[in-house]
Scaffold this motif. Structure first.
Motif, PDB file in Angstrom:
ATOM      1  N   VAL A   8      -3.652   3.391  -5.216  1.00  0.00           N
ATOM      2  CA  VAL A   8      -4.891   2.426  -5.036  1.00  0.00           C
ATOM      3  C   VAL A   8      -4.794   1.049  -5.319  1.00  0.00           C
ATOM      4  CG1 VAL A   8      -6.081   4.740  -5.134  1.00  0.00           C
ATOM      5  CG2 VAL A   8      -5.787   3.363  -7.194  1.00  0.00           C
ATOM      6  N   SER A   9      -3.676   0.669  -6.387  1.00  0.00           N
ATOM      7  CA  SER A   9      -3.759  -0.584  -6.904  1.00  0.00           C
ATOM      8  C   SER A   9      -2.447  -0.572  -7.824  1.00  0.00           C
ATOM      9  CB  SER A   9      -5.002  -0.919  -7.695  1.00  0.00           C
ATOM     10  OG  SER A   9      -4.985  -2.522  -7.663  1.00  0.00           O
ATOM     11  N   TYR A  48     -16.043  -0.924  -9.667  1.00  0.00           N
ATOM     12  CA  TYR A  48     -16.652   0.363  -9.294  1.00  0.00           C
ATOM     13  C   TYR A  48     -17.681   0.276  -8.019  1.00  0.00           C
ATOM     14  CZ  TYR A  48     -13.687   2.005 -13.260  1.00  0.00           C
ATOM     15  OH  TYR A  48     -12.615   2.077 -13.942  1.00  0.00           O
ATOM     16  N   LYS A  75       0.667  -1.006   0.084  1.00  0.00           N
ATOM     17  CA  LYS A  75      -0.127   0.148  -0.138  1.00  0.00           C
ATOM     18  C   LYS A  75       0.764   1.331  -0.078  1.00  0.00           C
ATOM     19  CE  LYS A  75      -3.717   2.729   0.708  1.00  0.00           C
ATOM     20  NZ  LYS A  75      -4.276   2.751  -0.723  1.00  0.00           N
ATOM     21  N   GLY A 133      -2.525   5.693  -9.350  1.00  0.00           N
ATOM     22  CA  GLY A 133      -2.822   6.590  -8.269  1.00  0.00           C
ATOM     23  C   GLY A 133      -4.340   6.901  -8.296  1.00  0.00           C
ATOM     24  N   SER A 134      -4.676   7.578  -7.106  1.00  0.00           N
ATOM     25  CA  SER A 134      -5.965   8.199  -6.915  1.00  0.00           C
ATOM     26  C   SER A 134      -6.484   8.974  -7.935  1.00  0.00           C
ATOM     27  CB  SER A 134      -6.211   8.425  -5.517  1.00  0.00           C
ATOM     28  OG  SER A 134      -5.089   9.529  -5.359  1.00  0.00           O
ATOM     29  N   ASP A 135      -5.442   9.644  -8.670  1.00  0.00           N
ATOM     30  CA  ASP A 135      -5.663  10.682  -9.716  1.00  0.00           C
ATOM     31  C   ASP A 135      -6.109   9.926 -11.055  1.00  0.00           C
ATOM     32  OD1 ASP A 135      -3.230   9.793 -10.157  1.00  0.00           O
ATOM     33  OD2 ASP A 135      -2.343  11.819 -10.286  1.00  0.00           O
ATOM     34  N   ARG A 136      -6.194   8.853 -11.150  1.00  0.00           N
ATOM     35  CA  ARG A 136      -6.461   8.010 -12.217  1.00  0.00           C
ATOM     36  C   ARG A 136      -5.360   8.012 -13.223  1.00  0.00           C
ATOM     37  NH1 ARG A 136     -10.944   8.774  -9.115  1.00  0.00           N
ATOM     38  NH2 ARG A 136     -12.833   8.137  -9.749  1.00  0.00           N
ATOM     39  N   ASP A 143      -0.724   8.851  -4.429  1.00  0.00           N
ATOM     40  CA  ASP A 143      -1.501   8.034  -3.379  1.00  0.00           C
ATOM     41  C   ASP A 143      -1.850   6.661  -4.149  1.00  0.00           C
ATOM     42  OD1 ASP A 143      -3.230   7.062  -1.576  1.00  0.00           O
ATOM     43  OD2 ASP A 143      -5.079   8.589  -2.243  1.00  0.00           O
ATOM     44  N   ASP A 181     -16.249   5.805  -8.661  1.00  0.00           N
ATOM     45  CA  ASP A 181     -15.317   5.571  -7.418  1.00  0.00           C
ATOM     46  C   ASP A 181     -14.738   4.033  -7.487  1.00  0.00           C
ATOM     47  OD1 ASP A 181     -15.631   8.057  -6.254  1.00  0.00           O
ATOM     48  OD2 ASP A 181     -17.487   7.285  -5.147  1.00  0.00           O
ATOM     49  N   ASP A 231     -11.486  -1.892  -6.605  1.00  0.00           N
ATOM     50  CA  ASP A 231     -10.327  -2.579  -6.768  1.00  0.00           C
ATOM     51  C   ASP A 231     -10.204  -2.769  -8.370  1.00  0.00           C
ATOM     52  OD1 ASP A 231      -8.230  -4.129  -6.118  1.00  0.00           O
ATOM     53  OD2 ASP A 231      -9.427  -5.806  -5.491  1.00  0.00           O
TER      54      ASP A 231
END
Length: 664
Positions: free
Chosen positions: A565-566, A581, A491, A528-531, A563, A610, A613
């Motif tokens: 996310v996966s 989603y 993570k 990242g969380s920013d796609r 950040d 959102d 996974d």
């Protein structure tokens, strides 16, 4: 009217032979005497006749040249004679845009926008025409006499690199440094020693030392010279300041770009042509931590930054094509140069003899000046010369000289001053006659001309000769050792790469969120969380030791504060990425959509939903879904495979909120 029957084969053969002969002898090959092809010689002589010693419109010059050169505009040839990166000592001086020899795309301005004049060395090449040092021939329509060759004082054929292509023949003569050439010939004439002369190119660069090649060019006129561009390393940049004579800046840039696009030269991130008024400069920017010395060697090996120039020293010798080595060329040129000097001396001897003859007549008149005045005064005009001959025992030529003298000059003082030159003239004539009979004295005059040329026009050597003793072998793409690995990705952004089945020692508070069985040649996708997804090559991740905390991935990408996310992986066996989603939609994405040379991928998953996974699969399989109301199982084969990374997907269940998905 008479009709003649001829076979078409004979007509073609006859016409072709005539055309081939004309092209070779009057168009494409330079003469050994002055090193000029006919077009260059005609340009220079036409400008000499025009007195183009000051800048004038190129269009004016080109128009006048048409009087002696019937093959169309000569402006493109004039451009080459002006370019300073084509010739170390240009024959013409230009004002305006004349393009660059080292550029494929920079075109010269039209002749109406540029100006041109003869350079000092070109003017020096055309001295002493009035002394009959060279033959003159008719121009194409017999209206003007033009020189057969120019009376040059040095072997210009070895300085100006003339080249040409004819029917079945070609010529490529390498340029040599004027000072070195003059010194070499001077030493040869005085000692008989032939030194090895090495080419020198206006573009500079490094010539790779090869004694065998240099020897062959000097002796046979054939050989291939290896040239490297001159570059310096400044930080993570390579600045190329000089390039090989046989290439262009655009060719080098295009090759680097092509290699980079094909992933064969991945170290390069940017390349710019910064050439301007301050000189040539190609700037190549590399990635951080790149071995810059190794990158420079790659540029030399795989781009035109290292090129070759071949010599085929074919020229006109006694009116016929002949390939000569450097020193054979010099020997033949020296024969012509001595003959040219002899013709000038012979002309001077004749002029001095004529002058001496006049002075001897004046010497006889000096005996009785008053009588000479009396004869001129009392003789009828048509009898003056005859009466002077009879009175003083002089011939008609001497009598005319006396009768044509101004009255104020028919005095003892003036005539005495004139006849003082008799002894000096007699000595000079005898000296010149001795020189004509003595080759060693003629050689000293050859040397004098060479020394004057060197002193006035020579420039320093531009191409530095280097020795390559140890060249490190390089490859465009380093061989990556391939083997199976297990990746544990956490993570907080740590990667643990094991060759076997091992458990990582995690940093307190961290946890593994993805594990992949893959290979060392694979790529890791970091979402990242920013796609935005970032790529890292597995080979760049160090093999993890048991006690190690692994490799921190943010240090290997541009976004240090990502950040995460996966993760996913790009290799030969993983095919599908399932994006889950929270709004109950699932997108089945083809992992090929993430392949390519780009290291940063925007819109790597749907922007409007959102993410729960990202699941990476080798093939279609069953998934367990946990929603806000129930648990159920779905099969990925029931979903359509898409190449759109930001696909919204389809509904996976009738529930409103999807909380968790895992492989069944």
């Amino acid at each position: 009217m008479t009709t003649t029957n001829k076979n078409i084969e004979n007509i073609i053969e006859t016409n072709m032979m005539g055309y081939a002969s004309y092209v070779l002898l009057d168009r494409c090959l330079p003469s050994i005497e002055d090193g000029m092809k006919p077009v260059h010689r005609r340009i220079l002589y036409s400008m000499y006749l025009q007195k183009a010693f000051n800048l004038t419109k190129s269009a004016n010059v080109a128009g006048q040249i048409m009087a002696i050169h019937p093959h169309g505009s000569t402006y493109s040839t004039m451009v080459g004679m002006v370019q300073k990166d084509r010739h170390s000592i240009p024959l013409l001086v230009g004002k305006g845009n004349f393009g660059m020899y080292t550029s494929r795309d920079l075109m010269p301005a039209a002749d109406r926008y540029s100006e041109v004049k003869l350079s000092d060395i070109a003017i020096d090449m055309m001295k002493n025409f009035d002394k009959n040092v060279v033959d003159f021939v008719d121009n194409y329509d017999g209206t003007i006499k033009i020189p057969e060759v120019l009376p040059v004082k040095f072997p210009a054929v070895l300085v100006y690199a003339p080249s040409g292509i004819g029917v079945g023949f070609s010529s490529s003569i390498l340029p040599f440094n004027l000072a070195e050439l003059c010194d070499g010939i001077t030493n040869y004439l005085r000692t008989g020693e032939k030194t090895i002369l090495v080419p020198d190119f206006a573009t500079g660069g490094y010539i790779v030392k090869d004694e065998a090649v240099f020897q062959r060019i000097n002796e046979e006129g054939f050989g291939t010279v290896r040239i490297r561009g001159k570059a310096e390393i400044v930080g993570n940049k390579i600045l190329i300041k000089e390039i090989p004579y046989s290439t262009t800046r655009e060719a080098i840039i295009d090759k680097v770009v092509a290699l980079n696009k094909s992933k064969k030269l991945q170290e390069v991130t940017n390349i710019k042509d910064l050439t301007g008024l301050r000189g040539m400069c190609i700037s190549i920017t590399a990635r951080k931590n790149t071995n810059m010395d190794e990158l420079l060697e790659k540029l030399y090996k795989f781009t035109p930054l290292e090129s070759t120039v071949s010599a085929n020293m074919n020229m006109l010798v006694d009116g016929l094509p002949k390939v000569l080595g450097v020193w054979q060329t010099i020997d033949r040129w020296l024969v012509w140069r001595r003959e040219s000097i002899s013709r000038g001396l012979t002309y001077d001897i004749q002029k001095m003899t004529d002058k001496l003859h006049v002075l001897r007549g004046l010497e006889k008149v000096l005996v009785n000046i008053d009588k000479a005045i009396d004869v001129i005064r009392h003789s009828p005009e048509e009898s003056i010369d005859f009466n002077l001959q009879a009175e003083f025992g002089i011939d008609e030529f001497q009598a005319k000289e006396v009768s044509n003298m101004k009255l104020r000059n028919i005095n003892e003082s003036y005539i005495t001053k004139k006849i003082k030159d008799i002894d000096q003239l007699e000595q000079t004539i005898e000296l010149y006659k001795e020189i004509l009979k003595d080759e060693s004295k003629l050689n000293e005059l050859v040397i004098k001309g060479l020394e004057e040329t060197k002193e006035s026009f020579s420039v320093d050597r531009r191409s530095e000769i280097i020795e390559l003793t140890q060249v490190k072998p390089v490859k465009l793409v380093e061989e990556v050792q391939d083997y199976n690995v297990t990746l544990h990705l956490t993570k907080e952004g740590y990667a643990y790469k094991f060759k076997g089945d091992q458990e990582p020692m995690l940093k307190p508070g961290d946890k593994v969120i993805k594990v992949f069985e893959t290979t060392n040649k694979a790529e890791v996708l970091i979402f990242g969380s920013d796609r935005v997804a970032h790529k890292v090559e597995v080979k760049d991740i160090d093999d993890t030791r048991v006690t190690s905390l692994g490799t921190y991935l943010p240090n290997m990408i541009r976004d240090k504060k990502i950040d995460i996310v996966s993760y996913s992986v790009l290799d030969k066996k993983h095919k599908i990425l399932v994006a889950v989603y929270s709004n109950n939609r699932i997108a089945k994405i083809n992992l090929e959509a993430y392949e390519g040379s780009r290291k940063i991928l925007k819109n790597s998953y749907c922007l409007k939903q959102d993410l729960v996974d990202l699941i990476t699969l080798q093939e279609d399989t069953k998934l367990k879904i946990v929603t806000d109301k129930s648990k159920l199982t779905v099969h990925t084969k029931d979903f359509n495979l898409t190449n759109g990374r930001n696909a919204t997907g389809v509904y996976a269940s009738p529930a409103r909120i999807l909380k968790k998905v895992e492989v069944a």
